[in-house]
Design a protein around this motif. Structure first.
Motif, PDB file in Angstrom:
ATOM      1  N   VAL A  28     -10.154  -0.924  -1.029  1.00 25.20           N
ATOM      2  CA  VAL A  28      -9.981  -1.788   0.140  1.00 25.20           C
ATOM      3  C   VAL A  28      -8.869  -1.254   1.030  1.00 25.20           C
ATOM      4  N   ASP A  29      -9.096  -1.368   2.333  1.00 26.05           N
ATOM      5  CA  ASP A  29      -8.051  -1.025   3.301  1.00 26.05           C
ATOM      6  C   ASP A  29      -7.451  -2.345   3.781  1.00 26.05           C
ATOM      7  N   VAL A  30      -6.169  -2.554   3.506  1.00 25.65           N
ATOM      8  CA  VAL A  30      -5.548  -3.860   3.806  1.00 25.65           C
ATOM      9  C   VAL A  30      -5.458  -4.149   5.303  1.00 25.65           C
ATOM     10  N   THR A  31      -5.696  -3.144   6.142  1.00 28.01           N
ATOM     11  CA  THR A  31      -5.618  -3.392   7.586  1.00 28.01           C
ATOM     12  C   THR A  31      -6.935  -3.929   8.153  1.00 28.01           C
TER      13      THR A  31
ATOM     14  N   THR B 246       5.601  -7.738  -0.659  1.00 20.87           N
ATOM     15  CA  THR B 246       6.638  -6.722  -0.800  1.00 20.87           C
ATOM     16  C   THR B 246       7.309  -6.454   0.539  1.00 20.87           C
TER      17      THR B 246
ATOM     18  N   TYR C 286       9.166   0.828   9.999  1.00 18.87           N
ATOM     19  CA  TYR C 286       9.153   0.359   8.609  1.00 18.87           C
ATOM     20  C   TYR C 286      10.074  -0.846   8.461  1.00 18.87           C
TER      21      TYR C 286
ATOM     22  N   GLY D 141       2.951   3.638  -7.032  1.00 13.09           N
ATOM     23  CA  GLY D 141       4.049   3.571  -7.999  1.00 13.09           C
ATOM     24  C   GLY D 141       4.339   2.152  -8.471  1.00 13.09           C
ATOM     25  N   ILE D 142       4.788   1.298  -7.560  1.00 17.56           N
ATOM     26  CA  ILE D 142       5.139  -0.079  -7.934  1.00 17.56           C
ATOM     27  C   ILE D 142       3.883  -0.869  -8.295  1.00 17.56           C
ATOM     28  N   GLY D 143       2.811  -0.640  -7.534  1.00 21.10           N
ATOM     29  CA  GLY D 143       1.567  -1.388  -7.770  1.00 21.10           C
ATOM     30  C   GLY D 143       1.000  -1.137  -9.153  1.00 21.10           C
TER      31      GLY D 143
ATOM     32  N   ASP E  98      -6.854  -0.962  -3.805  1.00 22.84           N
ATOM     33  CA  ASP E  98      -6.142   0.145  -3.141  1.00 22.84           C
ATOM     34  C   ASP E  98      -7.112   0.863  -2.209  1.00 22.84           C
TER      35      ASP E  98
ATOM     36  N   ASN F   7       1.299  -5.774  -1.811  1.00 17.44           N
ATOM     37  CA  ASN F   7       2.277  -4.732  -2.113  1.00 17.44           C
ATOM     38  C   ASN F   7       2.005  -3.412  -1.382  1.00 17.44           C
ATOM     39  N   ALA F   8       0.768  -3.230  -0.855  1.00 14.86           N
ATOM     40  CA  ALA F   8       0.450  -1.955  -0.199  1.00 14.86           C
ATOM     41  C   ALA F   8       1.402  -1.730   0.966  1.00 14.86           C
ATOM     42  N   GLY F   9       1.889  -0.520   1.091  1.00 15.09           N
ATOM     43  CA  GLY F   9       2.790  -0.213   2.195  1.00 15.09           C
ATOM     44  C   GLY F   9       2.907   1.280   2.372  1.00 15.09           C
TER      45      GLY F   9
ATOM     46  N   VAL G 231      -0.293  -1.487   8.553  1.00 16.82           N
ATOM     47  CA  VAL G 231      -0.411  -1.511   7.086  1.00 16.82           C
ATOM     48  C   VAL G 231       0.606  -2.493   6.496  1.00 16.82           C
TER      49      VAL G 231
ATOM     50  N   ARG H 183      -8.250   6.311  -7.567  1.00 18.56           N
ATOM     51  CA  ARG H 183      -7.023   6.104  -8.357  1.00 18.56           C
ATOM     52  C   ARG H 183      -6.946   4.662  -8.853  1.00 18.56           C
TER      53      ARG H 183
ATOM     54  N   ASP I 105      -7.222   3.943  -1.994  1.00 15.90           N
ATOM     55  CA  ASP I 105      -7.695   5.039  -2.834  1.00 15.90           C
ATOM     56  C   ASP I 105      -8.446   4.454  -4.040  1.00 15.90           C
TER      57      ASP I 105
HETATM   58  P1  NAI Z   1       3.333   4.304  -3.187  1.00 15.89           P
HETATM   59  O1  NAI Z   1       3.135   5.213  -2.014  1.00 15.89           O
HETATM   60  O2  NAI Z   1       3.572   4.880  -4.534  1.00 15.89           O
HETATM   61  O3  NAI Z   1       2.091   3.306  -3.294  1.00 15.89           O
HETATM   62  C1  NAI Z   1       1.549   2.644  -2.182  1.00 15.89           C
HETATM   63  C2  NAI Z   1       0.066   2.402  -2.453  1.00 15.89           C
HETATM   64  O4  NAI Z   1      -0.472   1.699  -1.325  1.00 15.89           O
HETATM   65  C3  NAI Z   1      -0.732   3.697  -2.597  1.00 15.89           C
HETATM   66  O5  NAI Z   1      -1.512   3.658  -3.785  1.00 15.89           O
HETATM   67  C4  NAI Z   1      -1.608   3.733  -1.359  1.00 15.89           C
HETATM   68  O6  NAI Z   1      -2.885   4.334  -1.576  1.00 15.89           O
HETATM   69  C5  NAI Z   1      -1.727   2.248  -1.035  1.00 15.89           C
HETATM   70  N1  NAI Z   1      -2.037   2.012   0.383  1.00 15.89           N
HETATM   71  C6  NAI Z   1      -1.450   2.585   1.465  1.00 15.89           C
HETATM   72  N2  NAI Z   1      -2.042   2.144   2.583  1.00 15.89           N
HETATM   73  C7  NAI Z   1      -3.026   1.289   2.201  1.00 15.89           C
HETATM   74  C8  NAI Z   1      -3.986   0.526   2.907  1.00 15.89           C
HETATM   75  N3  NAI Z   1      -4.082   0.565   4.243  1.00 15.89           N
HETATM   76  N4  NAI Z   1      -4.826  -0.271   2.204  1.00 15.89           N
HETATM   77  C9  NAI Z   1      -4.762  -0.303   0.852  1.00 15.89           C
HETATM   78  N5  NAI Z   1      -3.885   0.397   0.138  1.00 15.89           N
HETATM   79  C10 NAI Z   1      -3.023   1.195   0.802  1.00 15.89           C
HETATM   80  O7  NAI Z   1       4.508   3.320  -2.746  1.00 15.89           O
HETATM   81  P2  NAI Z   1       5.452   2.338  -3.617  1.00 15.89           P
HETATM   82  O8  NAI Z   1       6.796   2.923  -3.652  1.00 15.89           O
HETATM   83  O9  NAI Z   1       4.787   1.934  -4.860  1.00 15.89           O
HETATM   84  O10 NAI Z   1       5.542   1.114  -2.599  1.00 15.89           O
HETATM   85  C11 NAI Z   1       4.925  -0.138  -2.808  1.00 15.89           C
HETATM   86  C12 NAI Z   1       5.533  -1.127  -1.858  1.00 15.89           C
HETATM   87  O11 NAI Z   1       6.936  -1.227  -2.110  1.00 15.89           O
HETATM   88  C13 NAI Z   1       5.391  -0.743  -0.380  1.00 15.89           C
HETATM   89  O12 NAI Z   1       5.135  -1.903   0.383  1.00 15.89           O
HETATM   90  C14 NAI Z   1       6.760  -0.179  -0.043  1.00 15.89           C
HETATM   91  O13 NAI Z   1       7.057  -0.291   1.325  1.00 15.89           O
HETATM   92  C15 NAI Z   1       7.637  -1.072  -0.905  1.00 15.89           C
HETATM   93  N6  NAI Z   1       8.961  -0.552  -1.168  1.00 15.89           N
HETATM   94  C16 NAI Z   1       9.122   0.637  -1.837  1.00 15.89           C
HETATM   95  C17 NAI Z   1      10.396   1.106  -2.060  1.00 15.89           C
HETATM   96  C18 NAI Z   1      10.619   2.403  -2.772  1.00 15.89           C
HETATM   97  O14 NAI Z   1      11.776   2.863  -2.777  1.00 15.89           O
HETATM   98  N7  NAI Z   1       9.623   3.033  -3.359  1.00 15.89           N
HETATM   99  C19 NAI Z   1      11.586   0.374  -1.624  1.00 15.89           C
HETATM  100  C20 NAI Z   1      11.309  -0.869  -0.971  1.00 15.89           C
HETATM  101  C21 NAI Z   1      10.028  -1.297  -0.751  1.00 15.89           C
END
Ligand code: NAI
Length: 257
Positions: free
Chosen positions: A61-64, A141, A157, A16-18, A36, A89-91, A114, A41, A38
């Motif tokens: 890529v796997d960030v871990t 992030t 988290y 989403g944010i990425g 990512d 930003n991955a999380g 992660v 995607r 994935d």
């Molecule tokens: P999302 O779930 O939409 O996107 C996260 C992306 O990270 C996914 O595309 C996923 O495939 C990728 N990812 C997960 N594990 C991975 C790994 N090991 N290696 C590489 N890529 C990996 O999440 P969103 O909401 O876009 O979150 C982005 C960041 O913002 C995260 O760090 C999250 O913790 C942080 N965040 C999000 C909030 C929210 O309300 N959505 C609030 C505060 C922080």
């Protein structure tokens, strides 16, 4: 354009944010590397940008994994010659990451791996690349939950995001005089797939919304626009911050009706 000529990596770039940030960065003239876990995607996001005449590429890529993160940065240097912006930003959020007494060790390890180790690895390999090019901007992030206690427990988290804040400060101080800035971007609740999982429970949703002074979730684009500022030279005196984009959550004691 605000990021003309810059090369940026966005981890979690398919999420989403990425993905929103990849669109903003590319729209402002950067070459964006959509990184990512994935890969499919990530490729779709990059293809969408290239189809619009913007500059983007995708890497699975796997960030871990240290070797994969090292390879990511090496590939960017080989193909683009420089690295100016690293958006770690991955999380993940895990549904079994709850109160500290009820969170199992394997879930704790997974989330920390992660959300915190992934940021460490991103910085570890981006910093030498940035130093070689005369400097850069690191954006890590974190989350508003690193600043104030969350209404709904998510122990690993929250701990991971607190670690991101502390690590980012230390990097900012250590590298400030060598041209690298590092800021922790702290979103409030943003309407993305990650949050949708948390919001499935109506009680948890109500408890979250009541704490947001602006009265709504944020949009991924609103985080992306903050990331553009932190990535660009407009923020040249901004480093070591906990950069909150949270609809006022951390400022509020009591939220008005
Ligand atoms: P999302 O779930 O939409 O996107 C996260 C992306 O990270 C996914 O595309 C996923 O495939 C990728 N990812 C997960 N594990 C991975 C790994 N090991 N290696 C590489 N890529 C990996 O999440 P969103 O909401 O876009 O979150 C982005 C960041 O913002 C995260 O760090 C999250 O913790 C942080 N965040 C999000 C909030 C929210 O309300 N959505 C609030 C505060 C922080």
């Amino acid at each position: 354009m605000r990021l003309e000529g810059k090369v940026a990596i966005v981890t979690g770039g398919a999420g989403g944010i990425g993905a929103a940030t990849c669109r903003e960065f590319a729209g402002q003239g950067a070459h964006v590397v959509v990184a990512d876990r994935d890969g499919e995607r990530a490729r779709r996001v990059a293809d969408e940008l290239v189809a619009k005449g913007l500059q983007a590429s995708a890497v699975a890529v796997d960030v871990t994994r240290g070797t994969e993160m090292e390879g990511l940065v090496e590939g960017v240097l080989a193909n683009r010659g420089r690295l100016d912006v690293m958006f770690n930003n991955a999380g993940i959020f895990h549904e079994r990451d709850v109160s500290v007494t009820d969170t199992d060790e394997d879930i704790w390890d997974l989330v920390i791996d992660v959300n915190l180790k992934g940021v460490y690895l991103g910085c570890k390999y981006a910093i030498p690349a940035m130093l070689a090019g005369g400097g850069g901007s690191i954006i890590n992030t974190a989350s508003f939950v690193a600043i104030v206690g969350a209404a709904v427990s998510q122990s690993a988290y929250t701990a991971s995001k607190g670690g991101v804040l502390a690590l980012t400060r230390e990097i900012a101080v250590e590298y400030a005089r060598r041209g690298i800035r590092a800021n922790a971007l702290c979103p409030g609740p943003i309407d993305t797939p990650l949050l949708a999982d948390l919001m499935r429970d109506e009680a948890a949703k109500a408890r979250r919304l009541v704490h947001i002074p602006v009265g709504r979730l944020g949009r991924a684009e609103e985080i992306a626009q903050a990331a553009v500022f932190l990535a660009s030279d407009e923020s040249s005196f901004v480093t070591g911050t906990d950069f909150l984009v949270d609809g006022g959550i951390a400022a509020a004691y009591v939220t008005p009706e």
